[in-house]
Design a protein around this motif. Structure first.
Motif, PDB file in Angstrom:
ATOM      1  N   PHE A  54      61.555  85.697  36.297  1.00 22.24           N
ATOM      2  CA  PHE A  54      60.433  85.168  35.531  1.00 22.24           C
ATOM      3  C   PHE A  54      60.431  85.741  34.112  1.00 22.24           C
ATOM      4  CE2 PHE A  54      56.013  85.901  34.164  1.00 22.24           C
ATOM      5  CZ  PHE A  54      55.614  84.592  33.983  1.00 22.24           C
ATOM      6  N   ILE A  55      60.695  87.042  34.003  1.00 23.41           N
ATOM      7  CA  ILE A  55      60.671  87.719  32.708  1.00 23.41           C
ATOM      8  C   ILE A  55      61.848  87.313  31.824  1.00 23.41           C
ATOM      9  CG2 ILE A  55      60.877  90.009  31.613  1.00 23.41           C
ATOM     10  CD1 ILE A  55      58.168  89.552  32.838  1.00 23.41           C
ATOM     11  N   SER A  56      63.041  87.202  32.409  1.00 29.16           N
ATOM     12  CA  SER A  56      64.252  87.056  31.602  1.00 29.16           C
ATOM     13  C   SER A  56      64.779  85.630  31.483  1.00 29.16           C
ATOM     14  CB  SER A  56      65.357  87.949  32.182  1.00 29.16           C
ATOM     15  OG  SER A  56      65.715  87.495  33.481  1.00 29.16           O
ATOM     16  N   ASN A  57      64.314  84.714  32.294  1.00 30.62           N
ATOM     17  CA  ASN A  57      64.892  83.376  32.345  1.00 30.62           C
ATOM     18  C   ASN A  57      64.877  82.659  31.000  1.00 30.62           C
ATOM     19  OD1 ASN A  57      65.899  80.932  33.524  1.00 30.62           O
ATOM     20  ND2 ASN A  57      63.816  80.160  33.491  1.00 30.62           N
ATOM     21  N   GLU A  58      63.781  82.693  30.314  1.00 33.54           N
ATOM     22  CA  GLU A  58      63.664  81.952  29.052  1.00 33.54           C
ATOM     23  C   GLU A  58      64.621  82.490  27.990  1.00 33.54           C
ATOM     24  OE1 GLU A  58      62.080  78.766  26.903  1.00 33.54           O
ATOM     25  OE2 GLU A  58      61.953  79.292  29.011  1.00 33.54           O
ATOM     26  N   VAL A  59      64.763  83.806  27.934  1.00 31.53           N
ATOM     27  CA  VAL A  59      65.670  84.415  26.950  1.00 31.53           C
ATOM     28  C   VAL A  59      67.112  84.017  27.242  1.00 31.53           C
ATOM     29  CG1 VAL A  59      66.537  86.615  26.053  1.00 31.53           C
ATOM     30  CG2 VAL A  59      64.104  86.344  26.562  1.00 31.53           C
ATOM     31  N   VAL A  60      67.505  84.099  28.515  1.00 32.16           N
ATOM     32  CA  VAL A  60      68.863  83.721  28.897  1.00 32.16           C
ATOM     33  C   VAL A  60      69.093  82.238  28.618  1.00 32.16           C
ATOM     34  CG1 VAL A  60      70.472  83.512  30.844  1.00 32.16           C
ATOM     35  CG2 VAL A  60      69.055  85.555  30.608  1.00 32.16           C
ATOM     36  N   ARG A  61      68.120  81.413  28.941  1.00 28.13           N
ATOM     37  CA  ARG A  61      68.259  79.970  28.720  1.00 28.13           C
ATOM     38  C   ARG A  61      68.469  79.653  27.241  1.00 28.13           C
ATOM     39  NH1 ARG A  61      65.562  75.896  26.775  1.00 28.13           N
ATOM     40  NH2 ARG A  61      63.672  77.098  26.410  1.00 28.13           N
ATOM     41  N   ILE A  62      67.675  80.257  26.381  1.00 30.40           N
ATOM     42  CA  ILE A  62      67.795  79.992  24.948  1.00 30.40           C
ATOM     43  C   ILE A  62      69.162  80.439  24.436  1.00 30.40           C
ATOM     44  CG2 ILE A  62      66.933  80.696  22.680  1.00 30.40           C
ATOM     45  CD1 ILE A  62      64.109  80.731  23.991  1.00 30.40           C
ATOM     46  N   ALA A  63      69.585  81.624  24.825  1.00 30.27           N
ATOM     47  CA  ALA A  63      70.887  82.134  24.372  1.00 30.27           C
ATOM     48  C   ALA A  63      72.037  81.297  24.937  1.00 30.27           C
ATOM     49  CB  ALA A  63      71.042  83.596  24.777  1.00 30.27           C
ATOM     50  N   TRP A  64      72.005  81.046  26.240  1.00 28.17           N
ATOM     51  CA  TRP A  64      73.098  80.330  26.891  1.00 28.17           C
ATOM     52  C   TRP A  64      73.245  78.913  26.334  1.00 28.17           C
ATOM     53  CZ3 TRP A  64      76.915  81.783  30.113  1.00 28.17           C
ATOM     54  CH2 TRP A  64      77.665  80.774  30.707  1.00 28.17           C
ATOM     55  N   PHE A  65      72.163  78.166  26.323  1.00 29.20           N
ATOM     56  CA  PHE A  65      72.273  76.770  25.901  1.00 29.20           C
ATOM     57  C   PHE A  65      72.386  76.623  24.394  1.00 29.20           C
ATOM     58  CE2 PHE A  65      70.723  76.233  30.238  1.00 29.20           C
ATOM     59  CZ  PHE A  65      71.735  75.402  30.693  1.00 29.20           C
ATOM     60  N   GLY A  66      72.024  77.639  23.641  1.00 29.54           N
ATOM     61  CA  GLY A  66      72.330  77.626  22.210  1.00 29.54           C
ATOM     62  C   GLY A  66      73.831  77.649  21.991  1.00 29.54           C
ATOM     63  N   VAL A  67      74.514  78.511  22.743  1.00 29.76           N
ATOM     64  CA  VAL A  67      75.974  78.586  22.659  1.00 29.76           C
ATOM     65  C   VAL A  67      76.608  77.305  23.218  1.00 29.76           C
ATOM     66  CG1 VAL A  67      78.010  79.810  23.528  1.00 29.76           C
ATOM     67  CG2 VAL A  67      76.035  81.104  22.700  1.00 29.76           C
ATOM     68  N   VAL A  68      76.102  76.828  24.357  1.00 31.65           N
ATOM     69  CA  VAL A  68      76.656  75.617  24.978  1.00 31.65           C
ATOM     70  C   VAL A  68      76.499  74.415  24.044  1.00 31.65           C
ATOM     71  CG1 VAL A  68      76.306  73.943  26.846  1.00 31.65           C
ATOM     72  CG2 VAL A  68      76.441  76.379  27.361  1.00 31.65           C
ATOM     73  N   ASN A  69      75.350  74.247  23.432  1.00 27.06           N
ATOM     74  CA  ASN A  69      75.150  73.125  22.515  1.00 27.06           C
ATOM     75  C   ASN A  69      76.106  73.191  21.327  1.00 27.06           C
ATOM     76  OD1 ASN A  69      73.174  72.005  24.107  1.00 27.06           O
ATOM     77  ND2 ASN A  69      71.492  72.945  22.967  1.00 27.06           N
ATOM     78  N   ALA A  70      76.355  74.394  20.827  1.00 28.48           N
ATOM     79  CA  ALA A  70      77.309  74.561  19.724  1.00 28.48           C
ATOM     80  C   ALA A  70      78.720  74.196  20.183  1.00 28.48           C
ATOM     81  CB  ALA A  70      77.261  75.985  19.198  1.00 28.48           C
ATOM     82  N   LEU A  71      79.094  74.619  21.396  1.00 31.00           N
ATOM     83  CA  LEU A  71      80.421  74.282  21.926  1.00 31.00           C
ATOM     84  C   LEU A  71      80.586  72.780  22.134  1.00 31.00           C
ATOM     85  CD1 LEU A  71      80.937  77.122  24.574  1.00 31.00           C
ATOM     86  CD2 LEU A  71      82.145  76.846  22.395  1.00 31.00           C
ATOM     87  N   VAL A  72      79.554  72.145  22.680  1.00 32.14           N
ATOM     88  CA  VAL A  72      79.611  70.697  22.916  1.00 32.14           C
ATOM     89  C   VAL A  72      79.765  69.954  21.590  1.00 32.14           C
ATOM     90  CG1 VAL A  72      78.248  68.713  23.678  1.00 32.14           C
ATOM     91  CG2 VAL A  72      78.374  70.760  25.096  1.00 32.14           C
ATOM     92  N   ALA A  73      79.016  70.353  20.579  1.00 33.88           N
ATOM     93  CA  ALA A  73      79.089  69.687  19.285  1.00 33.88           C
ATOM     94  C   ALA A  73      80.440  69.925  18.603  1.00 33.88           C
ATOM     95  CB  ALA A  73      77.956  70.170  18.384  1.00 33.88           C
ATOM     96  N   ARG A  74      80.945  71.136  18.731  1.00 33.16           N
ATOM     97  CA  ARG A  74      82.200  71.485  18.034  1.00 33.16           C
ATOM     98  C   ARG A  74      83.426  70.884  18.701  1.00 33.16           C
ATOM     99  NH1 ARG A  74      84.043  75.068  13.910  1.00 33.16           N
ATOM    100  NH2 ARG A  74      86.179  75.634  14.372  1.00 33.16           N
ATOM    101  N   PHE A  75      83.475  70.899  20.029  1.00 31.76           N
ATOM    102  CA  PHE A  75      84.682  70.485  20.742  1.00 31.76           C
ATOM    103  C   PHE A  75      84.529  69.156  21.488  1.00 31.76           C
ATOM    104  CE2 PHE A  75      84.921  75.182  20.574  1.00 31.76           C
ATOM    105  CZ  PHE A  75      86.059  75.279  19.786  1.00 31.76           C
ATOM    106  N   ALA A  76      83.415  68.481  21.363  1.00 32.50           N
ATOM    107  CA  ALA A  76      83.167  67.200  22.036  1.00 32.50           C
ATOM    108  C   ALA A  76      83.550  67.286  23.513  1.00 32.50           C
ATOM    109  CB  ALA A  76      83.913  66.070  21.337  1.00 32.50           C
ATOM    110  N   LEU A  77      82.953  68.244  24.206  1.00 31.81           N
ATOM    111  CA  LEU A  77      83.280  68.465  25.617  1.00 31.81           C
ATOM    112  C   LEU A  77      82.868  67.275  26.472  1.00 31.81           C
ATOM    113  CD1 LEU A  77      82.116  72.173  25.958  1.00 31.81           C
ATOM    114  CD2 LEU A  77      84.446  71.333  25.709  1.00 31.81           C
ATOM    115  N   PRO A  78      83.673  66.955  27.479  1.00 27.38           N
ATOM    116  CA  PRO A  78      83.310  65.842  28.368  1.00 27.38           C
ATOM    117  C   PRO A  78      82.093  66.204  29.214  1.00 27.38           C
ATOM    118  CG  PRO A  78      85.308  66.917  29.138  1.00 27.38           C
ATOM    119  CD  PRO A  78      84.967  67.538  27.818  1.00 27.38           C
ATOM    120  N   LEU A  79      81.519  65.176  29.806  1.00 31.10           N
ATOM    121  CA  LEU A  79      80.294  65.348  30.587  1.00 31.10           C
ATOM    122  C   LEU A  79      80.491  66.319  31.756  1.00 31.10           C
ATOM    123  CD1 LEU A  79      77.401  64.390  30.565  1.00 31.10           C
ATOM    124  CD2 LEU A  79      78.055  62.531  32.086  1.00 31.10           C
TER     125      LEU A  79
END
Length: 138
Positions: A54-79
């Motif tokens: 409960f305490i850490s989920n939001e922080v991990v989500r923001i960090a993880w999907f911030g990196v994932v969104n950058a990777l998807v945009a940069r490398f056009a990753l498949p679905l």
């Protein structure tokens, strides 16, 4: 069981937040009212780690999907790769919650318990059995 069926039937037709909250409360209370016949250390640990989740989920989500969104945009990753990264994000959140529990939350809980124990001994009271600071008994 009836509260769960009522909750899902309510959600199928429309959103009624107050009634849904009442039904969820009944479900939680009913689950806590059932006595435990076979205690499980794994379930007990998972219940305590849920607070860390409960305490850490939001922080991990923001960090993880911030990196994932950058990777998807940069490398056009498949679905399929995007869904794999999403699954790994769930595992990362759970892993971080366990690490947070054992490295940060548990030591703090132990210090609080020790301080409460010293305080009651100083006052001359009989020493009660101290368990978790946050009740997991339901």
């Amino acid at each position: 069981m009836l509260a769960a069926v009522g909750f899902f039937a309510l959600e199928l037709h429309d959103k009624h937040a107050l009634v849904a909250l009442a039904l969820i409360s009944i479900i939680i209370l009913a689950a806590g009212a059932v006595p435990v016949t076979r205690p499980s250390k794994l379930v007990e640990t998972a219940a305590m780690v849920s607070f860390s989740m409960f305490i850490s989920n939001e922080v991990v989500r923001i960090a993880w999907f911030g990196v994932v969104n950058a990777l998807v945009a940069r490398f056009a990753l498949p679905l399929a790769a995007q869904w794999s990264l999403w699954g790994l994000g769930v595992l990362a959140a759970v892993g971080f919650a366990f690490a947070f529990h054992f490295a940060i939350d548990n030591p703090i809980q132990n210090r609080i318990r020790a301080a409460l124990k010293r305080r009651t001994v100083r006052r001359g009271r009989l020493q009660p059995k101290l368990g978790p600071v946050i009740s997991i008994d339901g």
